[in-house]
Design an enzyme around this catalytic site. Structure first.
Site, PDB file in Angstrom:
ATOM      1  N   HIS B 139      -7.344  11.471   8.293  1.00  0.00           N
ATOM      2  CA  HIS B 139      -7.133  11.450   6.845  1.00  0.00           C
ATOM      3  C   HIS B 139      -8.513  11.263   6.198  1.00  0.00           C
ATOM      4  O   HIS B 139      -9.396  10.623   6.783  1.00  0.00           O
ATOM      5  CB  HIS B 139      -6.230  10.249   6.539  1.00  0.00           C
ATOM      6  CG  HIS B 139      -5.741  10.155   5.137  1.00  0.00           C
ATOM      7  ND1 HIS B 139      -6.501   9.620   4.124  1.00  0.00           N
ATOM      8  CD2 HIS B 139      -4.562  10.497   4.569  1.00  0.00           C
ATOM      9  CE1 HIS B 139      -5.798   9.639   3.001  1.00  0.00           C
ATOM     10  NE2 HIS B 139      -4.622  10.167   3.243  1.00  0.00           N
ATOM     11  N   ASP B 216      -6.314   3.609  12.800  1.00  0.00           N
ATOM     12  CA  ASP B 216      -5.613   3.858  11.545  1.00  0.00           C
ATOM     13  C   ASP B 216      -4.138   4.052  11.898  1.00  0.00           C
ATOM     14  O   ASP B 216      -3.741   5.093  12.407  1.00  0.00           O
ATOM     15  CB  ASP B 216      -6.198   5.106  10.874  1.00  0.00           C
ATOM     16  CG  ASP B 216      -5.366   5.566   9.680  1.00  0.00           C
ATOM     17  OD1 ASP B 216      -4.316   4.953   9.394  1.00  0.00           O
ATOM     18  OD2 ASP B 216      -5.762   6.563   9.048  1.00  0.00           O
ATOM     19  N   GLN B 219       0.514   5.837   9.728  1.00  0.00           N
ATOM     20  CA  GLN B 219       1.741   6.588  10.010  1.00  0.00           C
ATOM     21  C   GLN B 219       2.444   6.077  11.267  1.00  0.00           C
ATOM     22  O   GLN B 219       3.468   6.621  11.659  1.00  0.00           O
ATOM     23  CB  GLN B 219       1.424   8.088  10.205  1.00  0.00           C
ATOM     24  CG  GLN B 219       0.813   8.762   9.001  1.00  0.00           C
ATOM     25  CD  GLN B 219       1.788   8.917   7.840  1.00  0.00           C
ATOM     26  OE1 GLN B 219       3.006   8.806   8.003  1.00  0.00           O
ATOM     27  NE2 GLN B 219       1.264   9.156   6.659  1.00  0.00           N
ATOM     28  N   LYS B 242       3.965   2.859   2.970  1.00  0.00           N
ATOM     29  CA  LYS B 242       4.539   3.829   3.916  1.00  0.00           C
ATOM     30  C   LYS B 242       5.521   3.133   4.849  1.00  0.00           C
ATOM     31  O   LYS B 242       6.025   3.718   5.794  1.00  0.00           O
ATOM     32  CB  LYS B 242       3.421   4.482   4.731  1.00  0.00           C
ATOM     33  CG  LYS B 242       2.506   5.365   3.882  1.00  0.00           C
ATOM     34  CD  LYS B 242       1.405   5.958   4.723  1.00  0.00           C
ATOM     35  CE  LYS B 242       0.249   6.477   3.904  1.00  0.00           C
ATOM     36  NZ  LYS B 242       0.519   7.717   3.198  1.00  0.00           N
ATOM     37  N   CYS B 380      -4.712  15.405   2.258  1.00  0.00           N
ATOM     38  CA  CYS B 380      -5.933  14.616   2.484  1.00  0.00           C
ATOM     39  C   CYS B 380      -6.491  14.834   3.882  1.00  0.00           C
ATOM     40  O   CYS B 380      -7.077  13.923   4.477  1.00  0.00           O
ATOM     41  CB  CYS B 380      -5.721  13.127   2.232  1.00  0.00           C
ATOM     42  SG  CYS B 380      -5.246  12.743   0.559  1.00  0.00           S
TER      43      CYS B 380
HETATM   44  C1  LIG Z   1      -3.052   8.553   8.538  1.00  0.00           C
HETATM   45  C2  LIG Z   1      -3.358   7.992   7.177  1.00  0.00           C
HETATM   46  N1  LIG Z   1      -4.462   7.259   6.989  1.00  0.00           N
HETATM   47  C3  LIG Z   1      -4.768   6.719   5.812  1.00  0.00           C
HETATM   48  C4  LIG Z   1      -3.976   6.901   4.704  1.00  0.00           C
HETATM   49  C5  LIG Z   1      -4.382   6.288   3.402  1.00  0.00           C
HETATM   50  O1  LIG Z   1      -3.460   5.336   3.007  1.00  0.00           O
HETATM   51  P1  LIG Z   1      -3.543   4.675   1.559  1.00  0.00           P
HETATM   52  O2  LIG Z   1      -3.632   5.804   0.596  1.00  0.00           O
HETATM   53  O3  LIG Z   1      -2.274   3.911   1.445  1.00  0.00           O
HETATM   54  O4  LIG Z   1      -4.748   3.810   1.539  1.00  0.00           O
HETATM   55  C6  LIG Z   1      -2.834   7.672   4.834  1.00  0.00           C
HETATM   56  C7  LIG Z   1      -1.967   7.931   3.653  1.00  0.00           C
HETATM   57  O5  LIG Z   1      -1.789   9.025   3.194  1.00  0.00           O
HETATM   58  C8  LIG Z   1      -2.510   8.222   6.091  1.00  0.00           C
HETATM   59  O6  LIG Z   1      -1.416   8.971   6.255  1.00  0.00           O
END
Ligand SMILES: Cc1ncc(COP(=O)(O)O)c(C=O)c1O
Lengths: 150, 422
Positions: B139, B216, B219, B242, B380
């Site tokens: 992401h 990270d 998900q 999420k 993203c």
């Molecule tokens: C794999 C992953 N990492 C990071 C993020 C970023 O999360 P947040 O926007 O809640 O900080 C997301 C959310 O879209 C994600 O799916």
């Protein structure tokens, strides 16, 4: 007609499939690049404007959704032969049409076939798709090279 | 009206539900609404954010209505209650990911803030030429913070490639590790491809190379049990929203030694032990990293969301979603012109797809008018789109409350795309 059929009118589908003036102009007097970072739409608009400020030729290339591509295609058709001032006025009207501020049946006769984009106003997230090429065109006239809408 | 069970029976196979989905659905009032012209809402944008169950909404409302007060500061009754609720959420989160101690749980505003905190916290420990390893399927929030460090410090950012199924190429990763590797930061589960990475192997190899690891898990935590001690990672990040919790709150887990070695990034109230104009001493972990008044209601809501997930059980949740993934993959693949992007052997219930040469945004609008909420765009993850040569994809992502009926609605709406665009 359902909202979705109003959005994707036959003419829009057809221009998406066979975009007009979908090419580059090597000796263009004005060019600009327009991005929509959210959806990745990306177009170049090319114009050849003569000494009197009349648009002799206009073309575009790039990638985008059906709405942005059909809008760019139909924009090139309507702007060919218009003056810079007329082009800016049409942009203003088109913008109002896409955002629902202008009723195509009452006002905006100049927009002609572009009235097919009136359905966009029911899809706020798609307004920027419809106006991307117009923004790019007006930036080109202003000698701004790159614009990004969101 | 046809009942859900009849529709499921008509679809061929029984729903492999390990808990009562209808009871779960009843706790998400959003699902009971109809949108546009009487279309039932089919919510398939769970990878972007999940809906919130009534118990979570209620606990947040209760905090604001009855115990709104600042934490760690007041001597009075309400402050004490709010502090207990806040710290209770920390204990709950620690248990959820099996942290050794609740002191290893830092509340942030989300995954993005957690990753940035680790990146900034290591700025002083990195030298020009040091290497940071990420993957091609990250992401943007796990790309950009490291690029910013690279540009400031001259560290080298290395990207592990992925194959045509959207799987990490582990051999390439292992070859990339060297004594210069200082940090490996990788997603457990890809939000645009659905790929589940062999994260234990990734962490093991990084540790063997002496690198710090950040997982990270944005998900991952809603789809499978996550155990930080079993993984052996140094840091792990996820977001509340999420995981059926509120927006604006998330977690950074950090192993005690790592957190103690890391300097604070934000200075202010709560993160200090003692302040004079000459010298400030910092508070202990985790407070050292929680400057200023926290998102108290958000943390309490997140704690309740975790409790909610624990009650359903991540095992049953994973089974439920595996059934939906299998069914949806098969039904979508049967639609002519549909191409699924992300076909890893190990996947969660996230399906990215394209429909012929129709742009994903057109697909998204058409589905939306049928009441089917999906995401259309690059999610993203622009490098993933580039890797597969598409500007954007449509993405359907399933959660605890989705059913095979939702899949049928998705497929029927996708068929309309074909009709309209020919
Ligand atoms: C794999 C992953 N990492 C990071 C993020 C970023 O999360 P947040 O926007 O809640 O900080 C997301 C959310 O879209 C994600 O799916």
């Amino acid at each position: 007609m359902s909202a979705i059929d109003e959005l994707y009118q036959e003419m829009i589908i057809e221009h998406n499939r066979n975009p007009r003036n979908f090419r580059t102009i090597d000796d263009a007097t004005h060019t600009a690049e327009g991005f929509n970072p959210i959806c990745g739409d990306h177009f170049h608009v090319y114009l050849t404007v003569d000494a009197e400020g009349r648009i002799e030729d206009i073309a575009f290339e790039g990638k985008g959704c059906a709405i942005s591509k059909a809008s760019a295609s139909m924009m090139t058709q309507i702007l060919k032969g218009k003056t810079e001032t007329e082009a800016r006025e049409l942009f203003d009207q088109f913008h109002k049409l896409a955002t629902g501020e202008l009723d195509p049946d009452q006002q905006g006769k100049d927009l002609g076939k572009l009235a097919v984009f009136s359905g966009v106003s029911k899809f706020p997230a798609r307004v920027k798709c419809a106006v991307l090429s117009w923004h790019t065109m007006s930036s080109a006239l202003d000698h701004v090279k790159v614009i990004s809408t969101e | 009206m046809t009942s859900t069970s009849t529709l499921q029976a008509a679809a061929g196979a029984p729903a492999a539900t390990r808990y009562d989905v209808q009871r779960v659905r009843a706790q998400f009032p959003a699902l009971a609404q109809t949108i546009y012209e009487n279309k039932p809402l089919v919510y398939l944008d769970n990878a972007a954010t999940t809906l919130k169950p009534t118990p979570v909404v209620d606990v947040i409302a209760k905090h604001y209505a009855m115990e709104a007060s600042n934490i760690h500061r007041g001597l009075h009754y309400l402050s004490e209650r709010a502090t207990q609720a806040y710290e209770g959420a920390r204990r709950r989160v620690a248990g959820f990911i099996n942290a050794e101690s609740e002191a290893e749980i830092i509340f942030t505003s989300g995954t993005t803030a957690a990753i940035n905190l680790v990146a900034l916290g290591h700025e002083a420990l990195l030298r020009k030429g040091d290497e940071i390893v990420i993957s091609h399927m990250e992401h943007h929030s796990n790309i950009v913070p490291w690029q910013m460090l690279r540009d400031r410090l001259g560290v080298v950012l290395k990207v592990v490639p992925i194959n045509d199924d959207g799987e990490l190429i582990l051999e390439a990763y292992e070859k990339m590790l060297s004594p210069r590797t200082r940090i490996v930061s990788m997603n457990y589960v890809s939000n645009s491809l659905g790929t589940v990475n062999p994260i234990k192997a990734v962490v093991d190899a990084a540790r063997a190379a002496g690198a710090i690891t950040l997982v990270d898990a944005a998900q991952a935590v809603s789809t499978r049990p996550v155990d930080v001690q079993a993984l052996g990672c140094d840091f792990l990040a996820f977001s509340g929203h999420k995981l059926f919790g509120p927006t604006g709150v998330g977690v950074l887990y950090g192993r005690r030694e790592r957190l103690e070695a890391m300097p604070p990034v934000f200075g202010g109230g709560d993160m200090i032990a003692n302040v004079t104009f000459d010298k400030t001493t910092y508070n202990t972990i985790p407070h050292k990293f929680e400057a200023g008044t926290a998102n108290i209601a958000g943390v309490i809501g997140l704690g309740r969301a975790v409790e909610y997930v624990q009650a359903l059980g991540l095992g049953p949740i994973a089974e439920h979603e595996a059934d939906l993934l299998g069914y949806a993959t098969q039904r979508l693949s049967d639609v002519p012109g549909v191409r699924i992007i992300g076909t890893a052997g190990d996947k969660v219930a996230i399906i990215s797809f394209i429909v012929g040469d129709v742009h994903a945004h057109d697909v998204g609008s058409i589905l939306d008018q049928d009441g089917v909420a999906i995401r259309a765009g690059h999610h993203c993850t622009q490098p993933v789109m580039d890797r597969f040569g598409v500007p954007a994809t449509a993405r359907a992502s399933f959660s605890i409350y989705n059913t095979r009926t939702d899949v049928d609605a998705l497929v029927s709406a996708v068929t309309k795309v074909k009709d309209l665009f020919g």
